[in-house]
Design a protein around this motif. Sequence first.
Motif, PDB file in Angstrom:
ATOM      1  N   GLU A   1     -38.170 -29.814  63.213  1.00  0.00           N
ATOM      2  CA  GLU A   1     -39.466 -30.264  63.662  1.00  0.00           C
ATOM      3  C   GLU A   1     -39.947 -31.343  62.712  1.00  0.00           C
ATOM      4  O   GLU A   1     -39.665 -31.315  61.522  1.00  0.00           O
ATOM      5  CB  GLU A   1     -40.460 -29.103  63.656  1.00  0.00           C
ATOM      6  CG  GLU A   1     -40.160 -28.052  64.718  1.00  0.00           C
ATOM      7  CD  GLU A   1     -41.235 -26.984  64.738  1.00  0.00           C
ATOM      8  OE1 GLU A   1     -42.252 -27.153  64.043  1.00  0.00           O
ATOM      9  OE2 GLU A   1     -41.050 -26.001  65.448  1.00  0.00           O
ATOM     10  N   ALA A   2     -40.686 -32.305  63.263  1.00  0.00           N
ATOM     11  CA  ALA A   2     -41.186 -33.377  62.418  1.00  0.00           C
ATOM     12  C   ALA A   2     -42.072 -32.808  61.331  1.00  0.00           C
ATOM     13  O   ALA A   2     -42.946 -32.000  61.595  1.00  0.00           O
ATOM     14  CB  ALA A   2     -41.985 -34.367  63.260  1.00  0.00           C
ATOM     15  N   PRO A   3     -41.845 -33.187  60.062  1.00  0.00           N
ATOM     16  CA  PRO A   3     -42.643 -32.636  58.977  1.00  0.00           C
ATOM     17  C   PRO A   3     -44.092 -33.072  59.079  1.00  0.00           C
ATOM     18  O   PRO A   3     -44.398 -34.164  59.525  1.00  0.00           O
ATOM     19  CB  PRO A   3     -41.974 -33.225  57.724  1.00  0.00           C
ATOM     20  CG  PRO A   3     -41.252 -34.425  58.201  1.00  0.00           C
ATOM     21  CD  PRO A   3     -40.836 -34.144  59.608  1.00  0.00           C
TER      22      PRO A   3
ATOM     23  N   ASP B   1     -42.093 -39.762  52.222  1.00  0.00           N
ATOM     24  CA  ASP B   1     -43.382 -39.128  52.480  1.00  0.00           C
ATOM     25  C   ASP B   1     -44.522 -40.146  52.584  1.00  0.00           C
ATOM     26  O   ASP B   1     -45.511 -40.070  51.850  1.00  0.00           O
ATOM     27  CB  ASP B   1     -43.681 -38.116  51.369  1.00  0.00           C
ATOM     28  CG  ASP B   1     -44.803 -37.163  51.753  1.00  0.00           C
ATOM     29  OD1 ASP B   1     -45.079 -37.034  52.967  1.00  0.00           O
ATOM     30  OD2 ASP B   1     -45.420 -36.568  50.852  1.00  0.00           O
ATOM     31  N   PRO B   2     -44.420 -41.135  53.494  1.00  0.00           N
ATOM     32  CA  PRO B   2     -45.448 -42.186  53.571  1.00  0.00           C
ATOM     33  C   PRO B   2     -46.751 -41.665  54.180  1.00  0.00           C
ATOM     34  O   PRO B   2     -46.739 -40.834  55.086  1.00  0.00           O
ATOM     35  CB  PRO B   2     -44.804 -43.229  54.488  1.00  0.00           C
ATOM     36  CG  PRO B   2     -43.872 -42.435  55.344  1.00  0.00           C
ATOM     37  CD  PRO B   2     -43.356 -41.315  54.500  1.00  0.00           C
TER      38      PRO B   2
ATOM     39  N   LEU C   1     -36.531 -40.796  56.437  1.00  0.00           N
ATOM     40  CA  LEU C   1     -37.540 -41.594  55.743  1.00  0.00           C
ATOM     41  C   LEU C   1     -38.766 -40.744  55.408  1.00  0.00           C
ATOM     42  O   LEU C   1     -39.300 -40.801  54.297  1.00  0.00           O
ATOM     43  CB  LEU C   1     -37.943 -42.784  56.608  1.00  0.00           C
ATOM     44  CG  LEU C   1     -39.009 -43.715  56.020  1.00  0.00           C
ATOM     45  CD1 LEU C   1     -38.423 -44.544  54.906  1.00  0.00           C
ATOM     46  CD2 LEU C   1     -39.592 -44.614  57.088  1.00  0.00           C
ATOM     47  N   LEU C   2     -39.231 -39.949  56.369  1.00  0.00           N
ATOM     48  CA  LEU C   2     -40.393 -39.096  56.129  1.00  0.00           C
ATOM     49  C   LEU C   2     -40.112 -38.080  55.035  1.00  0.00           C
ATOM     50  O   LEU C   2     -40.960 -37.795  54.183  1.00  0.00           O
ATOM     51  CB  LEU C   2     -40.791 -38.367  57.412  1.00  0.00           C
ATOM     52  CG  LEU C   2     -41.221 -39.234  58.602  1.00  0.00           C
ATOM     53  CD1 LEU C   2     -41.576 -38.349  59.783  1.00  0.00           C
ATOM     54  CD2 LEU C   2     -42.388 -40.130  58.245  1.00  0.00           C
TER      55      LEU C   2
ATOM     56  N   SER D   1     -37.850 -22.955  54.019  1.00  0.00           N
ATOM     57  CA  SER D   1     -37.641 -24.242  54.677  1.00  0.00           C
ATOM     58  C   SER D   1     -38.351 -25.310  53.859  1.00  0.00           C
ATOM     59  O   SER D   1     -39.578 -25.399  53.879  1.00  0.00           O
ATOM     60  CB  SER D   1     -38.187 -24.213  56.103  1.00  0.00           C
ATOM     61  OG  SER D   1     -37.946 -25.453  56.737  1.00  0.00           O
ATOM     62  N   PRO D   2     -37.639 -26.114  53.092  1.00  0.00           N
ATOM     63  CA  PRO D   2     -38.292 -27.054  52.174  1.00  0.00           C
ATOM     64  C   PRO D   2     -39.007 -28.174  52.911  1.00  0.00           C
ATOM     65  O   PRO D   2     -38.614 -28.581  54.002  1.00  0.00           O
ATOM     66  CB  PRO D   2     -37.125 -27.602  51.342  1.00  0.00           C
ATOM     67  CG  PRO D   2     -35.935 -27.443  52.222  1.00  0.00           C
ATOM     68  CD  PRO D   2     -36.175 -26.207  53.036  1.00  0.00           C
ATOM     69  N   ASP D   3     -40.053 -28.686  52.292  1.00  0.00           N
ATOM     70  CA  ASP D   3     -40.806 -29.800  52.838  1.00  0.00           C
ATOM     71  C   ASP D   3     -40.088 -31.116  52.540  1.00  0.00           C
ATOM     72  O   ASP D   3     -39.174 -31.169  51.703  1.00  0.00           O
ATOM     73  CB  ASP D   3     -42.205 -29.823  52.243  1.00  0.00           C
ATOM     74  CG  ASP D   3     -43.061 -28.695  52.805  1.00  0.00           C
ATOM     75  OD1 ASP D   3     -42.997 -28.475  54.023  1.00  0.00           O
ATOM     76  OD2 ASP D   3     -43.769 -28.039  52.029  1.00  0.00           O
ATOM     77  N   PRO D   4     -40.484 -32.201  53.190  1.00  0.00           N
ATOM     78  CA  PRO D   4     -39.840 -33.497  52.960  1.00  0.00           C
ATOM     79  C   PRO D   4     -39.893 -33.907  51.486  1.00  0.00           C
ATOM     80  O   PRO D   4     -40.963 -33.897  50.865  1.00  0.00           O
ATOM     81  CB  PRO D   4     -40.650 -34.466  53.829  1.00  0.00           C
ATOM     82  CG  PRO D   4     -41.302 -33.604  54.842  1.00  0.00           C
ATOM     83  CD  PRO D   4     -41.549 -32.288  54.203  1.00  0.00           C
ATOM     84  N   GLY D   5     -38.720 -34.263  50.942  1.00  0.00           N
ATOM     85  CA  GLY D   5     -38.663 -34.749  49.571  1.00  0.00           C
ATOM     86  C   GLY D   5     -38.869 -33.681  48.516  1.00  0.00           C
ATOM     87  O   GLY D   5     -38.930 -34.005  47.317  1.00  0.00           O
ATOM     88  N   ASP D   6     -38.944 -32.418  48.914  1.00  0.00           N
ATOM     89  CA  ASP D   6     -39.182 -31.329  47.963  1.00  0.00           C
ATOM     90  C   ASP D   6     -37.839 -30.869  47.395  1.00  0.00           C
ATOM     91  O   ASP D   6     -37.188 -29.976  47.923  1.00  0.00           O
ATOM     92  CB  ASP D   6     -39.913 -30.188  48.674  1.00  0.00           C
ATOM     93  CG  ASP D   6     -40.125 -28.971  47.771  1.00  0.00           C
ATOM     94  OD1 ASP D   6     -39.868 -29.087  46.565  1.00  0.00           O
ATOM     95  OD2 ASP D   6     -40.554 -27.919  48.292  1.00  0.00           O
ATOM     96  N   ARG D   7     -37.418 -31.475  46.312  1.00  0.00           N
ATOM     97  CA  ARG D   7     -36.105 -31.155  45.737  1.00  0.00           C
ATOM     98  C   ARG D   7     -36.071 -29.737  45.177  1.00  0.00           C
ATOM     99  O   ARG D   7     -35.047 -29.058  45.264  1.00  0.00           O
ATOM    100  CB  ARG D   7     -35.752 -32.160  44.633  1.00  0.00           C
ATOM    101  CG  ARG D   7     -35.753 -33.608  45.073  1.00  0.00           C
ATOM    102  CD  ARG D   7     -34.746 -33.875  46.164  1.00  0.00           C
ATOM    103  NE  ARG D   7     -34.753 -35.259  46.574  1.00  0.00           N
ATOM    104  CZ  ARG D   7     -34.689 -35.684  47.813  1.00  0.00           C
ATOM    105  NH1 ARG D   7     -34.617 -34.805  48.793  1.00  0.00           N
ATOM    106  NH2 ARG D   7     -34.695 -36.963  48.112  1.00  0.00           N
TER     107      ARG D   7
END
Length: 829
Positions: free
Chosen positions: A280-282, A50-51, A45-46, A396-402
């Motif tokens: 690790e948690a983003p 990315d909430p 979800l994160l 290492s891509p960030d959350p939602g970083d396509r």
Amino acid sequence: MADTLYLIDGSSILFRAFFAIRNLSTRDGRPTNAIFGTLKMVEKLLRERDPSHIAVVFDLPAPTFRHEAFKAYKANRPDTPPDLVAQIGPAKEILLAMGLPVVELAGYEADDCIATLAKKARGEGMEVVIVTADKDLFQLVRPGVRVLHTKKEEVFLDEKGVEEVFGVPPARVVDVLALWGDPTDNIPGVPGIGEKGAKELVRRYGDLESVLAHASEVTRKAYREGLEQHAEAARFSRDLATVREDAPLSEEPGGLHRRDPDRETLQALFRRWEFGSLPEAPAASAKVSPESVPWGKAAGEMLAKAASVGLAWEGERAWVSDGETVWTGPLEGMKAEGLLAWPLCAYEIKPLFRRIGARSRFTGAVLDAAVAGYLLNPSGAVPPIRTLAQDYGEVSPDPGDRAGEALSLARMKGPLESRLQTLGMLDLYRNVEWPLVGILARVEDAGIAVDVPYFQALGRELESTLGQLERQIHAAAGLAFNVGSPKQLGEVLFQKLGLPVLKKTSKTKSFSTDNEVLESLREIHPIVPLVLEYRILSKLKGTYVDPLPAWVDPATGRVHAQFNQTVAATGRLSSSDPNLQNIPMKGEWGSKIRRGFVAGPGCLFVGADYSQIELRILAHLCSDPALIRVFERGEDIHTATAAEVFNVAPMFVTSDMRRQAKAVNFGILYGMGPFGLARELGVSQKDAKAFIDRYFARFSSVKAYLDGVVAEVLEKEEVGTILGRRRLFPGIAKAPKPLQQALLRQAVNTTVQGSAADLIKKAMVEVEPALPEGCRLVLQVHDELIVEAPEGRAPEAGRILKSAMEGAMDLKVPLVVSLSTGKRWDELK
């Protein structure tokens, strides 16, 4: 744009994860399956949403105001498993370390806290997304409040979506629950009115009071009498089912910020719970994504020459990279420019097949990073892109970083393939697992037809049978009680009827009435087999008969179940949404359920089933001459085993001898010892041990093989299959004795069951492209393949199935496949 508050139904997700993920624990035996599953969902979800504002909401074990109003509220729920209870605190601890607020309130349920926060958030101008699969929370959906449904491929449900999924708009959900009740929470509802009837009445007349006002007009007698006689029960049920929006929470929606994780604490917790494959948690603030260049024809020409092409997508847009540059544009445009021929590396490609056409054929050397990650460590959950990137890539891509994902995937393709090659699994990937991705996409796309009216009639038949059983149970007990309540059942069995108490629950110390206990008491009192049968039929009704029609796609009239390639540690495929592999294959009701699956118009099912495949695999692996001779001669393996063990000619083997031999044959595959065999056969442990000793004396190579597997896994902490599939057992040599014994049994079973999984997968790869035109593979149930074929082509399809499956591997014993055809699944033998 207004801020969006994500409210996660933590208790529901934790509970679901506990039962969805099995056999996951630390080296010293502490269960971690519920924690891991919950964190995977939250991490997803994160990464994808990315909430900025979020809360994970939990129930507390203390009674709520509903328990005070209704003492029997949730009384029929079994005790929370101790292994789940032990994981609640650690899950919250990790979520807090990830920077996520945790909300809970004594005296109120998580649903009430979610409702209160949703109402406050809307008052502050925020949008709200409730992350749950709980139907009770559908009542909260309104403008600005949506549900992210975790069981429906995580789709967002607005008011129209709730009506499509549940059958009535959000404002009428509590009216349905008032009539139907809620078996999960023991809300009574109106006797005689089930889910379907409740929805029909609400759709016809409106809210509960309108339904009650028109009770005399209802034509169905059971409904009419129920409404007239139980109006107050319905109103009371409505009150119980209505979530409260006035819980006295100290938290305010605007203050539920997602914070940066406490990385030091988080890493310590991950080490404590051995979550090496969890990222690790983003952080709440993401790094800058690599810049994307607009897609153009020149990009396609460059990528056709690239050594590796990373691919990520979302909706109809895709991002591709050669490891240096990232391009973005429409997925269809890339397909037209040659995407299917590029050397792709993507993560979970099966959904892409469904999007661009399940019949699409990739001609490039494609690597599915999720499948590769699964092969490298099948015992854990599939590592996400971030973890794979940390281990095999440079980014290492960030959350939602396509764009970052595409770049990272391009760079990790070579290292991942090199690792598979080093471990001897690159051929397994290329020749079996990768072709299987497309095959499973086509199986899911084909689906299987369901006879909905048949299932509806079967549901009524089961309901009637359950009613008869309940009356028989009450008569045997001498009083009426809730058969589904373990607490009430325990009081009847052990206090009123005086049956011997075998064990108590670890949490509440109440009488245990689990199936193991009841099986031990089966012969003591006639009520026990009735209760066991009642449980079986209740489960069949609630798990298959009632839900299956809801899984039918209205556009196709078929159920499109998912087949999961990266779940089972042994390499076997699993099925979900719905699980078609767990439908009972034996017994009257199992046959009746399978009868509800029907071949399409003008078609037949052709079923091909391997005969005693795991025992044949065992014979191949251990090279035991006696076992090999049995299969070479085409003899019945259980009769032949009994003849060897009891030293009699096969013609003198009795049915009891064969039964004992069969129990040992299969028990050997699962590491069964004297205690388990004694319980299976109803004999003393001394007699069971003597039987096992005679078995190993006659089949000495089997004993040598099993001992060899044990020695190997204790030394190398891994085992392998015929095609080189690995399963890891880290720390097994130093594990506590009971845990070690369980792991050793898993290791032995993996070599056999995993090799059988290799075989059926390889057979699918051989079968599917060879099928005649118009024939399609629609189902795999472990050792069986089912093809739907036009009636005129069914014999040809059968010949191809049998030939391909029997020739899929060259073993030391012959492979034997039995064929059958039928219009309905139950007709296949």
